[in-house]
Motif scaffolding. Structure first.
Motif, mmCIF file in Angstrom:
data_model
loop_
_atom_site.group_PDB
_atom_site.id
_atom_site.type_symbol
_atom_site.label_atom_id
_atom_site.label_comp_id
_atom_site.label_asym_id
_atom_site.label_seq_id
_atom_site.Cartn_x
_atom_site.Cartn_y
_atom_site.Cartn_z
ATOM 1 N N GLU A 96 0.805 -1.232 0.000
ATOM 2 C CA GLU A 96 0.000 0.000 0.000
ATOM 3 C C GLU A 96 0.833 1.274 0.000
ATOM 4 O O GLU A 96 0.276 2.379 -0.084
ATOM 5 C CB GLU A 96 -0.971 0.010 1.192
ATOM 6 N N ASP A 97 2.148 1.148 0.068
ATOM 7 C CA ASP A 97 3.023 2.325 -0.075
ATOM 8 C C ASP A 97 3.332 2.611 -1.543
ATOM 9 O O ASP A 97 3.983 3.613 -1.850
ATOM 10 C CB ASP A 97 4.338 2.109 0.686
ATOM 11 N N THR A 98 2.886 1.738 -2.422
ATOM 12 C CA THR A 98 3.091 1.953 -3.855
ATOM 13 C C THR A 98 2.395 3.243 -4.287
ATOM 14 O O THR A 98 1.184 3.406 -4.101
ATOM 15 C CB THR A 98 2.536 0.765 -4.666
ATOM 16 N N ALA A 99 3.181 4.152 -4.845
ATOM 17 C CA ALA A 99 2.643 5.470 -5.205
ATOM 18 C C ALA A 99 3.704 6.298 -5.908
ATOM 19 O O ALA A 99 4.890 5.953 -5.879
ATOM 20 C CB ALA A 99 2.183 6.217 -3.950
ATOM 21 N N VAL A 100 3.263 7.365 -6.512
ATOM 22 C CA VAL A 100 4.175 8.422 -6.930
ATOM 23 C C VAL A 100 4.379 9.323 -5.719
ATOM 24 O O VAL A 100 3.398 9.752 -5.090
ATOM 25 C CB VAL A 100 3.610 9.229 -8.111
ATOM 26 N N TYR A 101 5.622 9.594 -5.401
ATOM 27 C CA TYR A 101 5.955 10.438 -4.256
ATOM 28 C C TYR A 101 6.429 11.800 -4.764
ATOM 29 O O TYR A 101 7.375 11.882 -5.554
ATOM 30 C CB TYR A 101 7.048 9.785 -3.406
ATOM 31 N N TYR A 102 5.732 12.826 -4.317
ATOM 32 C CA TYR A 102 6.061 14.202 -4.697
ATOM 33 C C TYR A 102 6.738 14.923 -3.541
ATOM 34 O O TYR A 102 6.317 14.807 -2.382
ATOM 35 C CB TYR A 102 4.791 14.982 -5.032
ATOM 36 N N CYS A 103 7.711 15.692 -3.878
ATOM 37 C CA CYS A 103 8.329 16.655 -2.977
ATOM 38 C C CYS A 103 7.622 17.991 -3.234
ATOM 39 O O CYS A 103 7.398 18.355 -4.403
ATOM 40 C CB CYS A 103 9.813 16.720 -3.332
ATOM 41 N N ALA A 104 7.233 18.697 -2.186
ATOM 42 C CA ALA A 104 6.494 19.937 -2.371
ATOM 43 C C ALA A 104 6.948 20.981 -1.357
ATOM 44 O O ALA A 104 7.159 20.660 -0.177
ATOM 45 C CB ALA A 104 4.994 19.690 -2.234
ATOM 46 N N ARG A 105 7.062 22.203 -1.808
ATOM 47 C CA ARG A 105 7.489 23.304 -0.934
ATOM 48 C C ARG A 105 6.289 23.967 -0.297
ATOM 49 O O ARG A 105 5.285 24.272 -0.979
ATOM 50 C CB ARG A 105 8.266 24.338 -1.758
ATOM 51 N N ASP A 106 6.371 24.218 1.003
ATOM 52 C CA ASP A 106 5.352 25.033 1.651
ATOM 53 C C ASP A 106 5.445 26.450 1.116
ATOM 54 O O ASP A 106 6.545 26.955 0.855
ATOM 55 C CB ASP A 106 5.578 25.072 3.165
ATOM 56 N N SER A 107 4.303 27.100 0.993
ATOM 57 C CA SER A 107 4.294 28.508 0.621
ATOM 58 C C SER A 107 4.979 29.330 1.709
ATOM 59 O O SER A 107 5.187 28.867 2.827
ATOM 60 C CB SER A 107 2.862 29.000 0.438
ATOM 61 N N ALA A 108 5.328 30.548 1.362
ATOM 62 C CA ALA A 108 5.979 31.423 2.322
ATOM 63 C C ALA A 108 5.066 31.676 3.521
ATOM 64 O O ALA A 108 3.841 31.504 3.436
ATOM 65 C CB ALA A 108 6.347 32.742 1.652
ATOM 66 N N ALA A 109 5.682 32.086 4.617
ATOM 67 C CA ALA A 109 4.928 32.374 5.839
ATOM 68 C C ALA A 109 3.822 33.387 5.551
ATOM 69 O O ALA A 109 4.020 34.341 4.802
ATOM 70 C CB ALA A 109 5.867 32.912 6.911
ATOM 71 N N GLY A 110 2.670 33.144 6.127
ATOM 72 C CA GLY A 110 1.545 34.047 5.912
ATOM 73 C C GLY A 110 0.650 33.612 4.769
ATOM 74 O O GLY A 110 -0.450 34.127 4.617
ATOM 75 N N LYS A 111 1.150 32.677 3.984
ATOM 76 C CA LYS A 111 0.324 32.135 2.904
ATOM 77 C C LYS A 111 -0.078 30.724 3.312
ATOM 78 O O LYS A 111 -0.302 30.481 4.495
ATOM 79 C CB LYS A 111 1.111 32.169 1.593
ATOM 80 N N GLY A 112 -0.184 29.816 2.417
ATOM 81 C CA GLY A 112 -0.583 28.466 2.799
ATOM 82 C C GLY A 112 -0.561 27.551 1.601
ATOM 83 O O GLY A 112 -0.490 27.990 0.453
ATOM 84 N N GLY A 113 -0.623 26.266 1.889
ATOM 85 C CA GLY A 113 -0.575 25.284 0.827
ATOM 86 C C GLY A 113 0.852 25.072 0.348
ATOM 87 O O GLY A 113 1.805 25.643 0.879
ATOM 88 N N CYS A 114 0.983 24.251 -0.684
ATOM 89 C CA CYS A 114 2.276 23.950 -1.289
ATOM 90 C C CYS A 114 2.332 24.588 -2.668
ATOM 91 O O CYS A 114 1.547 24.229 -3.548
ATOM 92 C CB CYS A 114 2.466 22.436 -1.413
#
Lengths: 120, 107
Positions: A89-107
């Motif tokens: 169940e760990d089979t997957a595409v793994y993405y690296c993602a950057r957090d938005s700058a402080a005060g914003k949100g999401g990747c």
């Protein structure tokens, strides 16, 4: 230009280990929290783990806690995910993602992903 | 864990029409909600953060609203490139959680 490039995916047997890497460029890597997000084939997105800019704060999804370890090397502009005791169940595409700058949100920036297949 | 529920699972809309996608949280996430677009074979793209703020470079036809537990993503006039899968994600609490996605297809 911000770039995130994952590597290290591949085919591994159940119970095996794999280490994913994410090479970052085009921004001050040491100033941003980073994340791993995965997507099983044909399924939705699942957040896996996050690490703060100085590695002071680390969080994991329950599904990987105790088996996966997130880390970073700010001198090398790199993010890692050590995956042990892998399951089908760990089979997957793994993405690296950057957090938005402080005060914003999401990747706000994502790599193209690396495929991990766990199968005998 | 906060459960994010998106509806509908699939939405069929004609180009030029308006699309409205919903996301509900099992408990309040304040305005700490993001929307992403994902096309086949591509990584997700951040559209909206803070429930209603467009990310850099996102066209004005995309708008987000809501707070607490009920959120909406509206695409005012669908273009061909907008047909994709859309995900909401809360970042108010750990673990961060995604909705299961809404597939927006051409009618």
């Amino acid at each position: 230009e911000v770039q995130l490039v994952e590597s290290g995916g591949g085919l591994v047997k159940p119970g095996g280990s794999l280490r994913l890497s994410c090479a970052a460029s085009g921004f001050t890597f040491s100033s941003y929290s980073m994340n791993w997000v995965r997507q099983a084939p044909g399924k939705g997105l699942e957040w896996v783990s996050s690490i703060s800019s100085s590695s002071s704060y680390i969080y994991y999804a329950d599904s990987v806690k105790g088996r996966f370890t997130i880390s970073r090397d700010n001198a090398k502009n790199s993010l890692y995910l050590q995956m042990n005791s892998l399951r089908a169940e760990d089979t997957a595409v793994y993405y690296c993602a950057r957090d938005s700058a402080a005060g914003k949100g999401g990747c706000d920036y994502w790599g193209q992903g690396t495929l991990v297949t766990v199968s005998s | 864990e906060i459960v994010m529920t998106q509806s509908p699972a699939t939405l069929s809309v004609s180009p030029g029409e308006r699309a409205t996608l919903s996301c509900r949280a099992s408990q309040s996430v304040s305005s700490n909600l993001a929307w992403y677009q994902q096309k086949p074979g591509q990584a997700p793209r951040l559209l909206i953060y803070g429930a209603s703020t467009r990310a850099t470079g996102i066209p004005a036809r995309f708008s987000g609203s809501g707070s607490g537990t009920e959120f909406t993503l509206t695409i005012s006039s669908l273009q061909s490139e907008d047909f994709a899968v859309y995900y909401c994600q809360q970042y108010n609490n750990w673990p961060r959680t995604f909705g299961q996605g809404t597939r927006l297809e051409i009618k």
